[in-house]
Design a protein around this motif. Sequence first.
Motif, PDB file in Angstrom:
ATOM      1  N   MET A   1     -12.143 -16.348  27.140  1.00 30.13           N
ATOM      2  CA  MET A   1     -13.329 -16.748  26.377  1.00 30.13           C
ATOM      3  C   MET A   1     -14.045 -17.872  27.118  1.00 30.13           C
ATOM      4  SD  MET A   1     -14.896 -15.967  23.495  1.00 30.13           S
ATOM      5  CE  MET A   1     -13.570 -15.152  22.620  1.00 30.13           C
ATOM      6  N   GLU A   2     -15.317 -17.672  27.436  1.00 32.10           N
ATOM      7  CA  GLU A   2     -16.080 -18.667  28.170  1.00 32.10           C
ATOM      8  C   GLU A   2     -16.687 -19.703  27.217  1.00 32.10           C
ATOM      9  OE1 GLU A   2     -18.976 -16.733  30.557  1.00 32.10           O
ATOM     10  OE2 GLU A   2     -17.524 -15.476  31.616  1.00 32.10           O
ATOM     11  N   ILE A   3     -17.053 -20.840  27.785  1.00 27.27           N
ATOM     12  CA  ILE A   3     -17.649 -21.917  26.990  1.00 27.27           C
ATOM     13  C   ILE A   3     -18.917 -21.438  26.287  1.00 27.27           C
ATOM     14  CG2 ILE A   3     -18.755 -24.180  27.093  1.00 27.27           C
ATOM     15  CD1 ILE A   3     -15.724 -24.220  27.329  1.00 27.27           C
ATOM     16  N   GLN A   4     -19.682 -20.562  26.952  1.00 28.16           N
ATOM     17  CA  GLN A   4     -20.914 -20.051  26.355  1.00 28.16           C
ATOM     18  C   GLN A   4     -20.632 -19.316  25.045  1.00 28.16           C
ATOM     19  OE1 GLN A   4     -23.113 -21.729  27.871  1.00 28.16           O
ATOM     20  NE2 GLN A   4     -24.387 -20.278  28.989  1.00 28.16           N
ATOM     21  N   HIS A   5     -19.539 -18.556  25.024  1.00 30.84           N
ATOM     22  CA  HIS A   5     -19.156 -17.851  23.798  1.00 30.84           C
ATOM     23  C   HIS A   5     -18.823 -18.855  22.688  1.00 30.84           C
ATOM     24  CE1 HIS A   5     -18.057 -14.723  26.891  1.00 30.84           C
ATOM     25  NE2 HIS A   5     -18.756 -13.988  26.048  1.00 30.84           N
TER      26      HIS A   5
ATOM     27  N   LYS B   1     -28.513 -19.689  20.554  1.00 32.47           N
ATOM     28  CA  LYS B   1     -28.450 -19.724  22.017  1.00 32.47           C
ATOM     29  C   LYS B   1     -27.546 -20.882  22.448  1.00 32.47           C
ATOM     30  CE  LYS B   1     -32.875 -19.950  22.914  1.00 32.47           C
ATOM     31  NZ  LYS B   1     -34.115 -19.966  23.732  1.00 32.47           N
ATOM     32  N   PRO B   2     -26.625 -20.648  23.396  1.00 30.36           N
ATOM     33  CA  PRO B   2     -25.693 -21.699  23.811  1.00 30.36           C
ATOM     34  C   PRO B   2     -26.388 -22.965  24.291  1.00 30.36           C
ATOM     35  CG  PRO B   2     -25.074 -19.587  24.763  1.00 30.36           C
ATOM     36  CD  PRO B   2     -26.399 -19.385  24.107  1.00 30.36           C
ATOM     37  N   ASN B   3     -27.512 -22.795  24.976  1.00 32.00           N
ATOM     38  CA  ASN B   3     -28.307 -23.943  25.407  1.00 32.00           C
ATOM     39  C   ASN B   3     -29.752 -23.501  25.615  1.00 32.00           C
ATOM     40  OD1 ASN B   3     -28.588 -22.989  28.255  1.00 32.00           O
ATOM     41  ND2 ASN B   3     -26.370 -23.317  28.258  1.00 32.00           N
TER      42      ASN B   3
ATOM     43  N   THR C   1     -28.144 -14.182  25.636  1.00 35.12           N
ATOM     44  CA  THR C   1     -27.503 -14.469  24.353  1.00 35.12           C
ATOM     45  C   THR C   1     -27.030 -13.184  23.686  1.00 35.12           C
ATOM     46  OG1 THR C   1     -28.951 -16.396  24.073  1.00 35.12           O
ATOM     47  CG2 THR C   1     -27.781 -15.623  22.125  1.00 35.12           C
ATOM     48  N   GLN C   2     -27.837 -12.134  23.772  1.00 31.51           N
ATOM     49  CA  GLN C   2     -27.446 -10.850  23.185  1.00 31.51           C
ATOM     50  C   GLN C   2     -26.182 -10.319  23.858  1.00 31.51           C
ATOM     51  OE1 GLN C   2     -29.785  -8.056  21.523  1.00 31.51           O
ATOM     52  NE2 GLN C   2     -31.684  -9.185  21.444  1.00 31.51           N
ATOM     53  N   LYS C   3     -26.115 -10.420  25.180  1.00 28.61           N
ATOM     54  CA  LYS C   3     -24.937  -9.956  25.918  1.00 28.61           C
ATOM     55  C   LYS C   3     -23.687 -10.712  25.462  1.00 28.61           C
ATOM     56  CE  LYS C   3     -23.138  -9.409  30.634  1.00 28.61           C
ATOM     57  NZ  LYS C   3     -21.930 -10.265  30.462  1.00 28.61           N
ATOM     58  N   LEU C   4     -23.807 -12.017  25.316  1.00 26.48           N
ATOM     59  CA  LEU C   4     -22.677 -12.835  24.863  1.00 26.48           C
ATOM     60  C   LEU C   4     -22.267 -12.454  23.439  1.00 26.48           C
ATOM     61  CD1 LEU C   4     -23.931 -16.277  26.233  1.00 26.48           C
ATOM     62  CD2 LEU C   4     -21.910 -15.040  27.053  1.00 26.48           C
ATOM     63  N   CYS C   5     -23.262 -12.185  22.586  1.00 28.49           N
ATOM     64  CA  CYS C   5     -22.969 -11.824  21.197  1.00 28.49           C
ATOM     65  C   CYS C   5     -22.269 -10.471  21.107  1.00 28.49           C
ATOM     66  CB  CYS C   5     -24.254 -11.817  20.366  1.00 28.49           C
ATOM     67  SG  CYS C   5     -24.854 -13.470  19.947  1.00 28.49           S
ATOM     68  N   TYR C   6     -22.667  -9.519  21.950  1.00 25.30           N
ATOM     69  CA  TYR C   6     -21.975  -8.227  21.956  1.00 25.30           C
ATOM     70  C   TYR C   6     -20.514  -8.397  22.372  1.00 25.30           C
ATOM     71  CZ  TYR C   6     -26.066  -5.274  21.104  1.00 25.30           C
ATOM     72  OH  TYR C   6     -27.141  -4.654  20.520  1.00 25.30           O
ATOM     73  N   GLU C   7     -20.267  -9.301  23.292  1.00 23.95           N
ATOM     74  CA  GLU C   7     -18.886  -9.562  23.726  1.00 23.95           C
ATOM     75  C   GLU C   7     -18.080 -10.204  22.600  1.00 23.95           C
ATOM     76  OE1 GLU C   7     -20.109 -10.094  28.453  1.00 23.95           O
ATOM     77  OE2 GLU C   7     -19.736 -11.853  27.197  1.00 23.95           O
ATOM     78  N   LEU C   8     -18.703 -11.112  21.858  1.00 26.42           N
ATOM     79  CA  LEU C   8     -18.029 -11.706  20.695  1.00 26.42           C
ATOM     80  C   LEU C   8     -17.775 -10.656  19.621  1.00 26.42           C
ATOM     81  CD1 LEU C   8     -20.055 -15.037  20.438  1.00 26.42           C
ATOM     82  CD2 LEU C   8     -17.614 -14.849  20.960  1.00 26.42           C
ATOM     83  N   TYR C   9     -18.741  -9.759  19.448  1.00 24.94           N
ATOM     84  CA  TYR C   9     -18.597  -8.676  18.465  1.00 24.94           C
ATOM     85  C   TYR C   9     -17.437  -7.750  18.845  1.00 24.94           C
ATOM     86  CZ  TYR C   9     -19.661  -4.319  16.010  1.00 24.94           C
ATOM     87  OH  TYR C   9     -19.570  -3.181  15.248  1.00 24.94           O
ATOM     88  N   ASN C  10     -17.315  -7.443  20.121  1.00 30.68           N
ATOM     89  CA  ASN C  10     -16.226  -6.571  20.578  1.00 30.68           C
ATOM     90  C   ASN C  10     -14.859  -7.200  20.328  1.00 30.68           C
ATOM     91  OD1 ASN C  10     -17.991  -4.585  21.450  1.00 30.68           O
ATOM     92  ND2 ASN C  10     -18.118  -5.381  23.536  1.00 30.68           N
TER      93      ASN C  10
ATOM     94  N   GLU D   1      -9.444 -24.484  28.091  1.00 27.29           N
ATOM     95  CA  GLU D   1      -8.566 -24.440  29.257  1.00 27.29           C
ATOM     96  C   GLU D   1      -9.254 -25.037  30.478  1.00 27.29           C
ATOM     97  OE1 GLU D   1      -7.548 -20.366  29.709  1.00 27.29           O
ATOM     98  OE2 GLU D   1      -6.232 -20.307  27.956  1.00 27.29           O
ATOM     99  N   GLY D   2      -8.439 -25.501  31.416  1.00 26.08           N
ATOM    100  CA  GLY D   2      -8.966 -26.007  32.674  1.00 26.08           C
ATOM    101  C   GLY D   2      -9.481 -27.430  32.572  1.00 26.08           C
ATOM    102  N   LEU D   3     -10.064 -27.884  33.682  1.00 29.83           N
ATOM    103  CA  LEU D   3     -10.599 -29.239  33.757  1.00 29.83           C
ATOM    104  C   LEU D   3     -12.087 -29.232  33.426  1.00 29.83           C
ATOM    105  CD1 LEU D   3      -8.837 -30.272  37.090  1.00 29.83           C
ATOM    106  CD2 LEU D   3      -8.063 -30.730  34.747  1.00 29.83           C
ATOM    107  N   GLY D   4     -12.694 -30.396  33.482  1.00 25.94           N
ATOM    108  CA  GLY D   4     -14.131 -30.478  33.237  1.00 25.94           C
ATOM    109  C   GLY D   4     -14.452 -30.926  31.828  1.00 25.94           C
ATOM    110  N   HIS D   5     -15.732 -30.876  31.496  1.00 27.43           N
ATOM    111  CA  HIS D   5     -16.215 -31.370  30.211  1.00 27.43           C
ATOM    112  C   HIS D   5     -16.979 -30.281  29.466  1.00 27.43           C
ATOM    113  CE1 HIS D   5     -15.258 -35.496  31.472  1.00 27.43           C
ATOM    114  NE2 HIS D   5     -15.768 -35.162  32.647  1.00 27.43           N
ATOM    115  N   ILE D   6     -16.986 -30.406  28.143  1.00 29.83           N
ATOM    116  CA  ILE D   6     -17.818 -29.555  27.300  1.00 29.83           C
ATOM    117  C   ILE D   6     -18.865 -30.450  26.654  1.00 29.83           C
ATOM    118  CG2 ILE D   6     -17.899 -27.991  25.329  1.00 29.83           C
ATOM    119  CD1 ILE D   6     -14.982 -27.360  25.792  1.00 29.83           C
ATOM    120  N   ASN D   7     -20.113 -30.195  26.941  1.00 30.78           N
ATOM    121  CA  ASN D   7     -21.185 -31.023  26.392  1.00 30.78           C
ATOM    122  C   ASN D   7     -21.592 -30.513  25.016  1.00 30.78           C
ATOM    123  OD1 ASN D   7     -21.396 -32.676  28.711  1.00 30.78           O
ATOM    124  ND2 ASN D   7     -22.594 -31.081  29.748  1.00 30.78           N
ATOM    125  N   LEU D   8     -21.322 -31.324  24.003  1.00 36.55           N
ATOM    126  CA  LEU D   8     -21.688 -30.978  22.632  1.00 36.55           C
ATOM    127  C   LEU D   8     -22.519 -32.103  22.030  1.00 36.55           C
ATOM    128  CD1 LEU D   8     -18.256 -29.683  21.247  1.00 36.55           C
ATOM    129  CD2 LEU D   8     -20.143 -28.300  22.114  1.00 36.55           C
TER     130      LEU D   8
END
Length: 264
Positions: free
Chosen positions: A1-5, A26-28, A36-45, A142-149
């Motif tokens: 699962m990617e941060i965008q999802h 929209k993620p950003n 966004t539609q592509k990401l939503c279809y992946e979440l739907y699946n 998962e992994g390193l880095g930051h999530i900007n919220l």
Amino acid sequence: MEIQHIKILLKLLGKDNYQGKIGDVKPNTKTNIEQTQKLCYELYNNKLIHLKEKNVTIKINNNGQQVLNNRENRNKLEINILKKCKNREIRISKINIIPASKRDLLIDKLVKENLIDITKKIIHVELTDKGKQYLAEEYLAEGLGHINLTKAVFNNYLNFIRDYFIGKIPPKIKEKITPDDILKTIIRLDRTLNTDNYLPIFHLRNEYKSLLSRDELDSMIFELQKENKISLSRLVDASQYSAEEYDTGIPQSIGYPIFYLIVK
């Protein structure tokens, strides 16, 4: 699962009943609607969100072209639709058949017979019970880095977590509701509201709003249909209902949602 999802799911937490328009999740700001539609279809699946789609365009395929070439004896309106999308993809709104519900049924029939291809776009998304469980109980970054919220998104998540666990009812003491209970409620509501054995589904959803999830209620409705105790009918004219009432229907891949409950 990617941060965008995850950002899409988090955006939904700030919407009423965890649902909203595709443009609002929209993620950003740099993410366009197509992405966004592509990401939503992946979440739907992954069964993390529900989708409400709108049929946008149609185009004849090889099977439909063969029907025209062979001049098969078919409904004139069906032939008219095939001819209109013969040379290019056209918007469904350009097909002038009144009422629109009749047009949609004809297009539905042609799609099922594999005579035309149809393109859709997502217009509305809703967090599922599995999506809520995933955010509250399963997801780990998962992994390193930051999530900007933003603070607003973070606060929405905190409020969601509080509501999620406070509202949890231990399975052992949760009242057991059966499909037969649902059937009795349909009969009672129909008599009380005088809906002539054509009960709009939002009345039933309101009755069980705090007791069953949307997925649980839908499952029992389909079980009653399978047992031949009720039949289901699609919405024909959406103009007489509010957007909130419309959204309580059970979405279908094409056309209007299942909306009426009929006791046999």
